[in-house]
Design an enzyme around this catalytic site. Structure first.
Site, PDB file in Angstrom:
ATOM      1  N   GLU A   1     -17.235   9.092   2.465  1.00 29.66           N
ATOM      2  CA  GLU A   1     -16.612   8.577   1.247  1.00 29.66           C
ATOM      3  C   GLU A   1     -17.298   9.190   0.028  1.00 29.66           C
ATOM      4  OE1 GLU A   1     -15.969   4.372   1.120  1.00 29.66           O
ATOM      5  OE2 GLU A   1     -15.404   4.317   3.239  1.00 29.66           O
TER       6      GLU A   1
ATOM      7  N   CYS B   1     -18.660   2.114   8.323  1.00 31.01           N
ATOM      8  CA  CYS B   1     -18.833   2.973   9.503  1.00 31.01           C
ATOM      9  C   CYS B   1     -20.171   2.781  10.208  1.00 31.01           C
ATOM     10  CB  CYS B   1     -18.658   4.435   9.100  1.00 31.01           C
ATOM     11  SG  CYS B   1     -17.076   4.723   8.295  1.00 31.01           S
TER      12      CYS B   1
ATOM     13  N   LYS C   1       0.840  -1.200   0.000  1.00 30.18           N
ATOM     14  CA  LYS C   1       0.000   0.000   0.000  1.00 30.18           C
ATOM     15  C   LYS C   1       0.881   1.259   0.000  1.00 30.18           C
ATOM     16  CE  LYS C   1      -3.842  -0.023   2.645  1.00 30.18           C
ATOM     17  NZ  LYS C   1      -4.533   0.067   3.937  1.00 30.18           N
TER      18      LYS C   1
ATOM     19  N   LYS D   1     -21.179  -0.853  11.816  1.00 34.58           N
ATOM     20  CA  LYS D   1     -20.351  -1.342  12.935  1.00 34.58           C
ATOM     21  C   LYS D   1     -20.338  -0.319  14.085  1.00 34.58           C
ATOM     22  CE  LYS D   1     -16.038   0.802  12.176  1.00 34.58           C
ATOM     23  NZ  LYS D   1     -15.470   1.766  13.078  1.00 34.58           N
TER      24      LYS D   1
ATOM     25  N   THR E   1     -10.978   0.371  13.133  1.00 29.26           N
ATOM     26  CA  THR E   1     -11.528  -0.212  14.367  1.00 29.26           C
ATOM     27  C   THR E   1     -12.747  -1.046  13.961  1.00 29.26           C
ATOM     28  OG1 THR E   1     -12.791   1.833  14.691  1.00 29.26           O
ATOM     29  CG2 THR E   1     -10.752   1.619  15.943  1.00 29.26           C
TER      30      THR E   1
ATOM     31  N   ALA F   1     -35.106   6.861   1.514  1.00 36.28           N
ATOM     32  CA  ALA F   1     -35.457   5.462   1.789  1.00 36.28           C
ATOM     33  C   ALA F   1     -34.869   4.577   0.693  1.00 36.28           C
ATOM     34  CB  ALA F   1     -36.970   5.312   1.834  1.00 36.28           C
TER      35      ALA F   1
ATOM     36  N   THR G   1     -12.571   5.989  14.903  1.00 30.28           N
ATOM     37  CA  THR G   1     -13.825   5.944  15.669  1.00 30.28           C
ATOM     38  C   THR G   1     -13.688   4.860  16.735  1.00 30.28           C
ATOM     39  OG1 THR G   1     -15.005   6.600  13.694  1.00 30.28           O
ATOM     40  CG2 THR G   1     -16.326   5.651  15.464  1.00 30.28           C
TER      41      THR G   1
HETATM   42  C1  UGA Z   1     -20.472   8.046   7.450  1.00 33.89           C
HETATM   43  C2  UGA Z   1     -20.872   9.415   8.001  1.00 33.89           C
HETATM   44  O1  UGA Z   1     -21.848  10.010   7.150  1.00 33.89           O
HETATM   45  C3  UGA Z   1     -19.640  10.333   8.094  1.00 33.89           C
HETATM   46  O2  UGA Z   1     -20.010  11.575   8.655  1.00 33.89           O
HETATM   47  C4  UGA Z   1     -18.599   9.648   8.981  1.00 33.89           C
HETATM   48  O3  UGA Z   1     -17.409  10.414   9.061  1.00 33.89           O
HETATM   49  C5  UGA Z   1     -18.255   8.304   8.373  1.00 33.89           C
HETATM   50  O4  UGA Z   1     -19.451   7.498   8.278  1.00 33.89           O
HETATM   51  C6  UGA Z   1     -17.261   7.621   9.278  1.00 33.89           C
HETATM   52  O5  UGA Z   1     -17.643   7.197  10.378  1.00 33.89           O
HETATM   53  O6  UGA Z   1     -16.063   7.603   8.957  1.00 33.89           O
HETATM   54  P1  UGA Z   1     -19.948   7.080   5.009  1.00 33.89           P
HETATM   55  O7  UGA Z   1     -19.849   5.734   5.660  1.00 33.89           O
HETATM   56  O8  UGA Z   1     -18.919   7.500   4.027  1.00 33.89           O
HETATM   57  O9  UGA Z   1     -20.000   8.233   6.134  1.00 33.89           O
HETATM   58  O10 UGA Z   1     -21.343   7.095   4.230  1.00 33.89           O
HETATM   59  P2  UGA Z   1     -22.727   7.871   4.335  1.00 33.89           P
HETATM   60  O11 UGA Z   1     -22.779   8.920   3.318  1.00 33.89           O
HETATM   61  O12 UGA Z   1     -23.023   8.222   5.731  1.00 33.89           O
HETATM   62  O13 UGA Z   1     -23.716   6.709   3.897  1.00 33.89           O
HETATM   63  C7  UGA Z   1     -23.837   5.524   4.669  1.00 33.89           C
HETATM   64  C8  UGA Z   1     -24.874   4.616   4.095  1.00 33.89           C
HETATM   65  O14 UGA Z   1     -26.173   5.157   4.292  1.00 33.89           O
HETATM   66  C9  UGA Z   1     -24.749   4.362   2.585  1.00 33.89           C
HETATM   67  O15 UGA Z   1     -24.964   2.983   2.346  1.00 33.89           O
HETATM   68  C10 UGA Z   1     -25.859   5.191   1.985  1.00 33.89           C
HETATM   69  O16 UGA Z   1     -26.344   4.674   0.790  1.00 33.89           O
HETATM   70  C11 UGA Z   1     -26.905   5.118   3.082  1.00 33.89           C
HETATM   71  N1  UGA Z   1     -27.871   6.241   3.078  1.00 33.89           N
HETATM   72  C12 UGA Z   1     -27.446   7.507   3.269  1.00 33.89           C
HETATM   73  C13 UGA Z   1     -29.225   5.967   2.899  1.00 33.89           C
HETATM   74  O17 UGA Z   1     -29.619   4.797   2.736  1.00 33.89           O
HETATM   75  N2  UGA Z   1     -30.115   7.007   2.911  1.00 33.89           N
HETATM   76  C14 UGA Z   1     -29.710   8.289   3.107  1.00 33.89           C
HETATM   77  O18 UGA Z   1     -30.582   9.183   3.116  1.00 33.89           O
HETATM   78  C15 UGA Z   1     -28.357   8.555   3.282  1.00 33.89           C
END
Ligand code: UGA
Length: 471
Positions: A176, A290, A55, A293, A106, A282, A142
């Site tokens: 992401e 994230c 990496k 877990k 983590t 929805a 986290t």
């Molecule tokens: C999430 C948090 O949003 C970040 O703020 C945080 O820093 C990050 O985890 C982390 O702990 O490092 P991420 O996992 O990149 O970020 O993704 P999200 O954009 O939160 O989406 C998570 C999941 O929820 C995805 O599968 C997405 O499709 C889903 N989602 C999101 C929905 O099903 N509906 C929504 O309205 C929004």
């Protein structure tokens, strides 16, 4: 706790004698690599460290080991500028850094819902003995509340006494697919500190962020607080976001039998600023490395603290989320007129095209991906599944090797009895339903992300079903 809008300079003596603190990012996964590149871009001298040699070689060669829009370009720019380096030597990292950001994973433990802190322990225990001058170790990963204190104890045990190393906690909130913006232009930063020196060092390490905000006429609120609060900010935020998604998915469950449309419902309630319109989409629910877990580790930690009841609702949030994945398979059987046996729906001899494998668009991450979970369930029900994803093919193939993978959406859909759109990539949103209808064997589509235009698809002859939308 103090909330402040930072003043441009907070004088602090940097241990290495450099004008600005030199930063290391320990762990160059998604979090560490993105931060390392972005902080180099902000003008800091940065060293990224990882135990994973291949990496590090990739990063040194200017290749980002995952998909994040815009990151490759910034990586190469900052490598060329000489501000950014990568190493597998923890001694080099110790000698270089004034501030060491812990960015290791983590993950959920294999034997429980709790977080596995072994990578945090490994990196701190590896680093500490080599710290021969004062330094600040800052947790970004986290973690369960209480981890910062435990890291302090590890440092006390393993660092040379004379170095007077300190610990702080500063969680991150990057999403992401949107990570560069989130790091360069955060909506807040959190400093969990025990001393004025640690606070001043963290201000100095974020001066680039504050300066950028000032040039754009923005303010970045800084919450200065204790360790426990800083740790909790992160898990509480993720628990809230997960709850919001499961709330709207529970509403989708109510909409389905009652003929209501959850997309309209979300829009209508979202106009109330107290509710807000974000994270109310929805669909097949949340996945990734994230949210799933984190809500489990949070429950495990609450139980350890003797307050498990406080987070019992998160168990329900998790269950609602899992039900959405199963619902797609149930809906598939219903739409195809397939029988339900004691082992679930029988989809043998059915060809299903799955569009999307990653847990969300603009990412190649398939960790706990709802799309792949549905793929597994469909395949287990006997369906012949063909998957296509614009960025996640390699990771998906590694994760679920026993289904077919197509080279394009059109190839996946060719001959399919059913199409399931499970990640809302732009490419799928804008796909031509008439062109797909020509090659499909059956014109039935499940829109697992409510990202297609039902009118267009129905007009092209498709039987369209969304999530929580009228049939
Ligand atoms: C999430 C948090 O949003 C970040 O703020 C945080 O820093 C990050 O985890 C982390 O702990 O490092 P991420 O996992 O990149 O970020 O993704 P999200 O954009 O939160 O989406 C998570 C999941 O929820 C995805 O599968 C997405 O499709 C889903 N989602 C999101 C929905 O099903 N509906 C929504 O309205 C929004």
């Amino acid at each position: 706790m103090t909330i402040q809008y930072p003043t441009p300079s907070t004088a602090v003596t940097v241990p290495s004698g450099a004008a600005r603190p030199r930063l290391t990012f320990l762990g160059t996964g998604y979090l560490g690599a993105t931060y390392a590149v972005c902080f180099a871009e902000l003008g800091y001298e940065v060293l990224g460290y990882d135990v994973d040699g291949p990496k590090i070689d990739k990063l040194r060669a200017g290749e980002v080991p995952f998909h994040e829009p815009g990151l490759d370009e910034l990586l190469r720019k900052n490598l060329a500028a000489g501000r950014l380096r990568f190493t597998t030597s923890i001694e080099d990292a110790a000698a270089f850094g004034d501030i060491h950001f812990v960015c290791v994973g983590t993950p959920q433990r294999a034997d429980s819902m709790a977080a596995d802190l072994s990578y945090v322990e490994d990196v701190v225990v590896a680093l500490a003995p080599h710290l021969h001058r004062k330094a600040l170790i800052v947790g970004k990963s986290t973690v369960p509340v209480g981890t910062a204190e435990w890291v302090e104890q590890l440092v006390e045990r393993h660092a040379p006494e004379t170095s007077a190393v300190e610990v702080a906690w500063s969680p991150e909130f990057l999403q992401e697919g949107h990570a560069l913006e989130d790091v360069l232009r955060p909506n807040r930063v959190i400093f969990g500190v025990r001393s004025d020196w640690a606070n001043a060092m963290l201000f100095a390490a974020h001066k680039g962020v504050f300066d950028l905000a000032a040039t754009e006429d923005r303010e970045v609120p800084v919450v200065v607080t204790n360790f426990a609060t800083a740790e909790l900010v992160k898990v509480a935020a993720n628990a809230f976001l997960a709850t919001k998604i499961s709330f709207i998915n529970a509403m989708a469950e109510i909409c389905e039998p009652s003929g209501a449309d959850v997309t309209m419902l979300a829009r209508a309630i979202g106009y109330d600023a107290r509710i807000g319109n974000k994270f109310l989409r929805a669909g097949v629910g949340f996945g990734g490395g994230c949210l799933p877990k984190d809500i489990r580790a949070f429950q495990a930690r609450a139980q350890e603290l003797g307050v498990g009841e406080a987070l019992r609702f998160l168990h329900e949030v998790d269950l609602i989320n899992q039900r959405r994945r199963q619902w797609v398979v149930q809906l598939a059987a219903e739409l195809l007129g397939r029988p339900f046996g004691p082992a679930g729906p029988d989809l043998s001899d059915v060809r299903v095209a799955v569009l999307g494998a990653t847990f969300k668009p603009a990412s190649d991450d398939v960790r706990d991906s709802p799309a792949l979970s549905v793929v597994r369930k469909l395949s287990r029900s006997g369906a012949d599944v063909s998957v296509y994803d614009p960025e996640g093919m390699e990771n998906a193939r590694r994760e679920v090797p026993d289904v077919s993978y197509a080279r394009s959406a059109i190839e996946a859909v060719t001959g399919a009895d059913l199409v399931c759109v499970l990640t809302e990539w732009e490419e799928f949103r804008h796909a031509d339903p008439s062109a797909l209808a020509e090659v499909a064997a059956g014109r039935v589509v499940i829109d697992g992300r409510n990202c297609l235009d039902p009118v267009l698809w129905r007009r092209a002859g498709w039987e369209y079903r969304g999530m929580g939308r009228p049939a």
